[in-house]
Design an enzyme around this catalytic site. Sequence first.
Site, mmCIF file in Angstrom:
data_model
loop_
_atom_site.group_PDB
_atom_site.id
_atom_site.type_symbol
_atom_site.label_atom_id
_atom_site.label_comp_id
_atom_site.label_asym_id
_atom_site.label_seq_id
_atom_site.Cartn_x
_atom_site.Cartn_y
_atom_site.Cartn_z
ATOM 1 N N GLY A 101 13.828 5.579 -8.590
ATOM 2 C CA GLY A 101 12.811 6.610 -8.429
ATOM 3 C C GLY A 101 12.980 7.347 -7.124
ATOM 4 O O GLY A 101 13.799 6.988 -6.268
ATOM 5 N N VAL B 35 13.428 5.270 -4.110
ATOM 6 C CA VAL B 35 13.123 3.869 -4.403
ATOM 7 C C VAL B 35 14.321 3.246 -5.103
ATOM 8 O O VAL B 35 14.829 3.782 -6.095
ATOM 9 C CB VAL B 35 11.868 3.733 -5.284
ATOM 10 C CG1 VAL B 35 11.561 2.262 -5.536
ATOM 11 C CG2 VAL B 35 10.683 4.417 -4.629
ATOM 12 N N ASP C 262 -2.914 9.053 -1.022
ATOM 13 C CA ASP C 262 -2.108 9.651 -2.089
ATOM 14 C C ASP C 262 -2.268 8.868 -3.393
ATOM 15 O O ASP C 262 -1.281 8.529 -4.055
ATOM 16 C CB ASP C 262 -0.635 9.713 -1.668
ATOM 17 C CG ASP C 262 0.150 10.759 -2.453
ATOM 18 O OD1 ASP C 262 -0.484 11.618 -3.098
ATOM 19 O OD2 ASP C 262 1.387 10.711 -2.433
#
Length: 656
Positions: free
Chosen positions: A21, A28, A137
């Site tokens: 990701g 990631v 977030d």
Amino acid sequence: MSQPHAGAALGASYRLVDRIGSGAAGDVWLAESTADKTSFAAKILKTEHASDPELVERFIRERSVLIGLRHQNIVAVQDLVVEGSTLAIVMDYVPGGSLRDLLADGGPIPAAEAMTLCAQVLDALAVAHGRGVTHRDIKPDNVLLSEQWQPGQNGTVRVTDFGIASVVSERQRQTTGILGTPQYMAPELISHGQTSPAADVYSTGVMLYELLAGRTPFAGPGTDFTIAYRHVTSLPPRLEVPEKLWAAVNRLLAKDPRERLGAGDAAAELRNLAAQFASLTALTAAPVTESFEEIERPATMLRSDLIREAEEIPDHVSHFSQDLPELGDAGQHTVIRAMPKREIPRSAALVEEPEKGKYPDWLTKKVVLLAGSGLVLVIALVIGMVWMFEGGSEPSEAVATETLDASQQDQILPTGLSTSRKASFDPETRLVTVEMTYGAQKSELSGAFLEVIPGMSKKSACPAVEWDGAKVSKHQTSTTGLNVTCGWKLDGLVVPANGQKTVTAKFPFAVADASELSEWLSGAASATTAAITDPDAISTAYPSQRLTNINVVTPQRLVSQTPVTVTLVPVWPSGADELNPLYQSPSTGTPSQMLQQVAGGEAGVRFSDSCSGAIAISSDGLVVTALSVTPSCSLRASVGNFTDLMSSPFSITTRE
């Protein structure tokens, strides 16, 4: 580390397997431990973050806070890797996908399922908020599932990226910066760039709406800045759900953060509603809204009692200037960008034409405007003068006409730190001056110190303080893990061994008499002591004030004729912290910053033999070697002001 690639080493303990990701902060990777092949997720931050020395230092300082953030609904941070230009957070690997994947695969889900998922997110937020950490977030991308989702699941939610949000965003906390995802940003974050736990609750409300409707409430035509601004000016389109459920969604999406429930209370409400509406089926995906209903007036802005670290903010919404840049066109992507200063546009006041004969001829629109403007200026001038001379404190019935003095002395701390405070009030300037004098005993003490400067009463605002003698900034709960009101961080202090260092604070107060000044000074000292001795705070901040003891740790069994591994483990009010040792012998690198601050580095460390010659100590007192066989032996140590430390007993055997 060179460009990350499959098979590359990540520090000394991990190896990259596959990129799984990417996001605004970095990529990631699936990684595995080189010791036992355990799988982890490693978020490798972008180069601009890794090359920012302040951010790297902040991450290192926050390591224990992030690692200590443990809850069944939080993705646990296991390690922090800092190697050359690489900065990575190593977390538990969560294989079940994200809520974004869930939405992409099947669209809206039943209300009970949506509320159960969001309740688990709120559980995680309640724990983080209790530690002084806001996420900033929250969105479906950052909510993972421990296993592939099936209807009726519970306990599978894992909120991720707390470390990224609480640390990377720190340099964006002022009103000239913005961090977040436009479709999930709270109104106060859009308007002022300031956040609080209430903003996380709002983002969870947006996510709940999305799970119910298949889209976020303010998604529609325009750029992501247009979408973001709707959070401030528009009402969420009504969903076809029972009134009680819609009221709960609206509470989460309240424009005024004070009207939102805390994370824990909101979780309880959603679970209660999930049980009531267990039979509701999923809604049909809602179409994109082309137009939105505007609110009657701009939302009330976030006040200083909601954001401890924020400067005081006027209780109104300022309009955006027309030259604000577009954030972009992807409302679901996290943005970390600067925002220019906002200006309040001047709008012409509308005054109705008076009916003929109803008012005197001289009462024209111009006169009304001038009179109104003059009245506003007079009121503003009066308020400004009161604020300037009273310092925002509550007015006293009387103000002293003579100079007042008070003094206070703390008990000496285990590190050898002594603190005395002297306060004086000048009736002519109505200023209070406080001198904090720090003393050290056997070892030099340095680094950051905490001081709390509260208002004159519990209802008073934190005063505006002018400092002298140190580099001072407002205490940040999110970077220390200490929940402190009216706290100040005094940085870069060096208190020499057997010497003193004085720092001065000056601020406006109206003091009635000597007893009031003395009571305030005692309260300030007590508030500082309560903050640094908080047993619930897991933090490595302010070691000269907060370190309570040092454990000397050795292996229980040693082999003769080999070096002894000795680890000095700091003990905080919350307990021993084996993840962040002060020092390890034999030393393989530079001493820790904490050791430098509480003992002056290696110069303040000495080991000594209490085993009748069964161990040998090097000439510098830093390396221990096991010599002869003994069934029980202990090692003495001296670290700064901690002069009588003793290890647990260990045995020394032969190699056989």
